[in-house]
Design a protein around this motif. Structure first.
Motif, PDB file in Angstrom:
ATOM      1  N   MET A  59       0.862  -1.173   0.000  1.00  0.00           N
ATOM      2  CA  MET A  59       0.000   0.000   0.000  1.00  0.00           C
ATOM      3  C   MET A  59       0.907   1.234   0.000  1.00  0.00           C
ATOM      4  SD  MET A  59      -3.056   0.940   2.694  1.00  0.00           S
ATOM      5  CE  MET A  59      -4.154  -0.369   2.246  1.00  0.00           C
ATOM      6  N   THR A  99      -2.328   6.268  -0.188  1.00  0.00           N
ATOM      7  CA  THR A  99      -3.491   5.442   0.124  1.00  0.00           C
ATOM      8  C   THR A  99      -3.582   5.171   1.622  1.00  0.00           C
ATOM      9  OG1 THR A  99      -3.297   4.398  -2.040  1.00  0.00           O
ATOM     10  CG2 THR A  99      -4.650   3.274  -0.423  1.00  0.00           C
ATOM     11  N   LEU A 100      -2.462   4.853   2.231  1.00  0.00           N
ATOM     12  CA  LEU A 100      -2.434   4.584   3.663  1.00  0.00           C
ATOM     13  C   LEU A 100      -2.866   5.812   4.461  1.00  0.00           C
ATOM     14  CD1 LEU A 100      -1.739   2.560   5.857  1.00  0.00           C
ATOM     15  CD2 LEU A 100       0.589   3.392   5.790  1.00  0.00           C
ATOM     16  N   CYS A 155      -6.682   6.449   3.935  1.00  0.00           N
ATOM     17  CA  CYS A 155      -7.498   5.512   4.722  1.00  0.00           C
ATOM     18  C   CYS A 155      -7.459   5.854   6.211  1.00  0.00           C
ATOM     19  CB  CYS A 155      -7.012   4.085   4.497  1.00  0.00           C
ATOM     20  SG  CYS A 155      -7.387   3.456   2.867  1.00  0.00           S
ATOM     21  N   VAL A 166      -9.777   8.899   6.735  1.00  0.00           N
ATOM     22  CA  VAL A 166     -11.189   8.533   6.604  1.00  0.00           C
ATOM     23  C   VAL A 166     -11.651   7.720   7.805  1.00  0.00           C
ATOM     24  CG1 VAL A 166     -12.808   7.134   5.263  1.00  0.00           C
ATOM     25  CG2 VAL A 166     -11.254   8.668   4.093  1.00  0.00           C
ATOM     26  N   CYS A 167     -10.865   6.750   8.221  1.00  0.00           N
ATOM     27  CA  CYS A 167     -11.246   5.928   9.374  1.00  0.00           C
ATOM     28  C   CYS A 167     -11.277   6.747  10.669  1.00  0.00           C
ATOM     29  CB  CYS A 167     -10.291   4.752   9.516  1.00  0.00           C
ATOM     30  SG  CYS A 167     -10.482   3.541   8.205  1.00  0.00           S
ATOM     31  N   GLY A 220     -16.799   4.236   3.054  1.00  0.00           N
ATOM     32  CA  GLY A 220     -15.782   3.506   2.308  1.00  0.00           C
ATOM     33  C   GLY A 220     -15.965   3.632   0.802  1.00  0.00           C
ATOM     34  N   ALA A 255     -15.053   7.171  -0.177  1.00  0.00           N
ATOM     35  CA  ALA A 255     -13.597   7.329  -0.108  1.00  0.00           C
ATOM     36  C   ALA A 255     -12.916   6.653  -1.294  1.00  0.00           C
ATOM     37  CB  ALA A 255     -13.075   6.753   1.204  1.00  0.00           C
ATOM     38  N   ALA A 256     -13.382   5.470  -1.650  1.00  0.00           N
ATOM     39  CA  ALA A 256     -12.786   4.759  -2.782  1.00  0.00           C
ATOM     40  C   ALA A 256     -13.021   5.499  -4.097  1.00  0.00           C
ATOM     41  CB  ALA A 256     -13.360   3.345  -2.865  1.00  0.00           C
ATOM     42  N   LEU A 260     -10.570   8.914  -3.932  1.00  0.00           N
ATOM     43  CA  LEU A 260      -9.115   8.778  -3.840  1.00  0.00           C
ATOM     44  C   LEU A 260      -8.404   8.978  -5.178  1.00  0.00           C
ATOM     45  CD1 LEU A 260      -6.593   8.277  -2.191  1.00  0.00           C
ATOM     46  CD2 LEU A 260      -6.967   5.823  -2.493  1.00  0.00           C
TER      47      LEU A 260
END
Length: 54
Positions: free
Chosen positions: A1, A5-6, A9, A12-13, A37, A40-41, A44
């Motif tokens: 990853m 991206t990391l 995520c 968002v989390c 999710g 977010a996907a 991104l």
């Protein structure tokens, strides 16, 4: 990853966990998590394009 991206995520989390109401049931929290999710996907790739364009 990759790092972008990391990081995305993680943000968002974190936002989801802060805004998640503690008094609602698991199905509602799960639905909120799935919704966030998916959004977010979908966003991104646009964020990555903006970061690489500058």
């Amino acid at each position: 990853m990759d790092p972008i991206t990391l990081s995305f995520c993680a943000v968002v989390c974190s936002c989801l966990s802060v805004t998640a109401p503690k008094f609602l049931g698991v199905p509602i929290l799960l639905g909120n998590g799935v919704s966030v999710g998916i959004i977010a996907a979908m966003t991104l790739p646009y964020i990555k394009d903006i970061m690489h364009a500058s």
